[in-house]
Scaffold this motif. Structure first.
Motif, short mmCIF file in Angstrom:
data_model
loop_
_atom_site.label_atom_id
_atom_site.label_comp_id
_atom_site.label_asym_id
_atom_site.label_seq_id
_atom_site.Cartn_x
_atom_site.Cartn_y
_atom_site.Cartn_z
N VAL A 35 0.82 -1.22 0.00
CA VAL A 35 0.00 0.00 0.00
C VAL A 35 0.85 1.27 0.00
N LEU A 36 1.61 1.46 1.06
CA LEU A 36 2.32 2.73 1.23
C LEU A 36 3.35 2.98 0.15
N SER A 37 3.99 1.94 -0.34
CA SER A 37 4.99 2.11 -1.40
C SER A 37 4.37 2.70 -2.66
N GLU A 38 3.08 2.50 -2.84
CA GLU A 38 2.39 3.04 -4.03
C GLU A 38 1.68 4.37 -3.75
N LEU A 39 1.11 4.52 -2.55
CA LEU A 39 0.28 5.69 -2.29
C LEU A 39 1.02 6.87 -1.69
N ASP A 40 2.08 6.62 -0.92
CA ASP A 40 2.76 7.72 -0.23
C ASP A 40 3.44 8.65 -1.24
N HIS A 41 3.15 9.94 -1.12
CA HIS A 41 3.68 10.98 -2.00
C HIS A 41 3.35 10.71 -3.47
N ALA A 42 2.14 10.22 -3.70
CA ALA A 42 1.68 9.92 -5.06
C ALA A 42 0.52 10.85 -5.43
N TYR A 43 0.28 10.92 -6.73
CA TYR A 43 -0.93 11.56 -7.25
C TYR A 43 -1.94 10.43 -7.39
N LEU A 44 -2.90 10.36 -6.48
CA LEU A 44 -3.79 9.21 -6.37
C LEU A 44 -4.63 8.97 -7.62
N ASN A 45 -4.92 10.01 -8.39
CA ASN A 45 -5.70 9.83 -9.61
C ASN A 45 -4.99 8.94 -10.63
N ASP A 46 -3.68 8.83 -10.54
CA ASP A 46 -2.93 7.93 -11.42
C ASP A 46 -3.09 6.47 -11.01
N ILE A 47 -3.63 6.22 -9.80
CA ILE A 47 -3.71 4.87 -9.25
C ILE A 47 -5.16 4.42 -9.07
N ILE A 48 -6.01 5.33 -8.63
CA ILE A 48 -7.40 5.01 -8.26
C ILE A 48 -8.33 5.99 -8.99
N ASP A 49 -9.31 5.44 -9.71
CA ASP A 49 -10.29 6.30 -10.37
C ASP A 49 -11.14 6.97 -9.29
N GLN A 50 -11.31 8.28 -9.39
CA GLN A 50 -12.09 9.06 -8.42
C GLN A 50 -11.68 8.69 -6.99
N PRO A 51 -10.46 9.10 -6.57
CA PRO A 51 -9.91 8.67 -5.28
C PRO A 51 -10.53 9.36 -4.07
N THR A 52 -11.80 9.04 -3.84
CA THR A 52 -12.47 9.45 -2.60
C THR A 52 -11.93 8.60 -1.46
N ALA A 53 -12.20 8.99 -0.24
CA ALA A 53 -11.79 8.16 0.91
C ALA A 53 -12.39 6.76 0.79
N GLU A 54 -13.63 6.69 0.30
CA GLU A 54 -14.30 5.39 0.13
C GLU A 54 -13.54 4.51 -0.86
N ASN A 55 -13.19 5.07 -2.01
CA ASN A 55 -12.49 4.29 -3.03
C ASN A 55 -11.07 3.95 -2.62
N ILE A 56 -10.42 4.83 -1.89
CA ILE A 56 -9.07 4.54 -1.37
C ILE A 56 -9.14 3.37 -0.39
N ALA A 57 -10.11 3.39 0.51
CA ALA A 57 -10.25 2.31 1.49
C ALA A 57 -10.51 0.97 0.81
N MET A 58 -11.37 0.96 -0.22
CA MET A 58 -11.65 -0.30 -0.94
C MET A 58 -10.41 -0.78 -1.69
N TRP A 59 -9.65 0.14 -2.29
CA TRP A 59 -8.41 -0.23 -2.99
C TRP A 59 -7.43 -0.85 -2.01
N ILE A 60 -7.29 -0.26 -0.84
CA ILE A 60 -6.38 -0.81 0.18
C ILE A 60 -6.85 -2.18 0.63
N TRP A 61 -8.15 -2.35 0.86
CA TRP A 61 -8.70 -3.65 1.25
C TRP A 61 -8.28 -4.73 0.25
#
Length: 121
Positions: free
Chosen positions: A60-86
């Motif tokens: 998780v952290l190796s991909e998300l920390d100091h990243a532009y989340l839109n490049d990883i998760i479509d519409q990176p709301t807290a909800e979508n980030i939590a599901m991606w991490i799950w």
């Protein structure tokens, strides 16, 4: 029994499908709590805290920390980030004695989303 470990990461995003100030580029210091549920093994542990840190760092952290989340998760709301991490953690933390119970993501100090096993069905 529940075991929980918390982490933080910094990231930027924009919510392009949202109409308000969050559709503009901005960043957060996110807080993440990973909770496992189960019973202690023959060593008396549900899961090694050091091992859990390594799993979360690698998956998780190796991909998300100091990243532009839109490049990883479509519409990176807290909800979508939590599901991606799950999805990233579920198989990596499963053991005969425990499973992933919940993933909680705080976007701000007082706003969070929690995903639990039943939510991912």
């Amino acid at each position: 029994m529940l075991l929980r470990r918390e982490f933080t990461f910094d990231a930027a995003h924009r919510l392009s499908k949202y109409h308000g100030k969050c559709e503009r580029l901005h960043g957060h210091t996110y807080r993440l709590a990973v909770t496992l549920e189960g019973k202690p093994d023959n060593e008396g542990m549900l899961f090694d805290f050091v091992e859990l840190k390594g799993v979360v760092q690698g998956a998780v952290l190796s991909e998300l920390d100091h990243a532009y989340l839109n490049d990883i998760i479509d519409q990176p709301t807290a909800e979508n980030i939590a599901m991606w991490i799950w999805r990233r953690l579920e198989g990596s933390v499963r053991r005969p004695n425990c499973d992933l119970k919940s993933v909680q993501v705080w976007e701000t100090a007082d706003c969070s989303v929690t995903v639990e096993a039943g939510d991912m069905s």
